[in-house]
Design an enzyme around this catalytic site. Sequence first.
Site, PDB file in Angstrom:
ATOM      1  CB  CYS A 116    -146.209-153.647 -93.197  1.00 51.52           C
ATOM      2  SG  CYS A 116    -145.145-154.545 -92.044  1.00 51.52           S
ATOM      3  CB  CYS A 119    -145.434-157.172 -89.391  1.00 46.77           C
ATOM      4  SG  CYS A 119    -146.213-157.087 -87.784  1.00 46.77           S
ATOM      5  CB  SER A 120    -149.985-155.163 -89.509  1.00 44.94           C
ATOM      6  OG  SER A 120    -149.636-155.380 -88.146  1.00 44.94           O
ATOM      7  CB  CYS A 121    -145.027-151.647 -89.729  1.00 43.86           C
ATOM      8  SG  CYS A 121    -144.180-152.968 -88.827  1.00 43.86           S
TER       9      CYS A 121
END
Lengths: 211, 117
Positions: A116, A119-121
């Site tokens: 990701c 972000c940090s999905c």
Amino acid sequence: MPHDHHDHLSPSGHPFRKDNDEPLTYWQTMEIAIRELLIEKGVTTASEIARQVDAMDARNPAMGASVVARYWTDPDFAAALLEDASAATRQMGFDIGPMKLIALPNTPMLHDMVVCTLCSCYPRNLLGLPPDWYKSRAYRSRTVKEPRKTLEEFGVTTSKEVEIRVHDSTADMRYIVIPNRPVGTDSWQADRLAGLVTRDSMIGTGLPAHP
Amino acid sequence: MTKSPSFDGRRWHDMGGELAGPIPDDQHDFAIWEKRVDALMTIASNKGHFTVDGLRRVLEDMGEDAFETMTYCERWIAAVNQNLIEAGVYSTAALATKMAQVEARGATYGEATDAPG
């Protein structure tokens, strides 16, 4: 084991996080205050928060591993997973949440990786909370630029003939990699196969364990 | 229109393709306060007080400095807070009062946390 001081390791094999006996930080103070305000305003309750913490704690890569093992052993399920992974995993009883889940099957000539960049999905409902490196600048930045080199840092070497396909997650959809079924497991049942499926093999930064 | 050399068309959080160092291999166990941050985010968003897009907007507006100086859960609780205030769930004044009360309870997280569970 790379660590020498076992006294400082948690049961998960990682150093214990400095926790409740450390000086209170500004952001911890804010978390406590927000939690109490939400309870006072009737938005939530202490028990609902505790249940949510427990529910997240209970999610771990074994859930994803059971999906992969079933993909390997149940052709109808495999077809359903590729068609709609959210629906297929919900039918297995997993709480997938509102986002769209997409299964990425590797082949001998294709290796999928998930990142990701924005972000940090992460497929947290199937794998639990993401490892720290998944959220790091280095992984987010480099995976789309030099995936083969990044993979090598995880100990996975791929031949140049194997295509590496990097999938960038978004806020509304998540990926799970279906690694190749290890050779020599033809007679294995799903439960036993699931034991070979590592977390990193479902992110694409690792391979299943050897039988 | 001349393109400014200082503007490459993307913001700091858009990291894909940049060069960076080795992938860090350190890993920490989540502390209970971090798990509660996650729980508050999930519960409040499930109940419609904000969306993931609202959270990400605040995280992205924090800028690069926050990414280097705050931990992951610190950034998330800040984003949850901003969204809850914007949604009118509580006021900044109510938060300030509550934070002062929490701080007065003790010097550690264990002493200052009041609610059970």
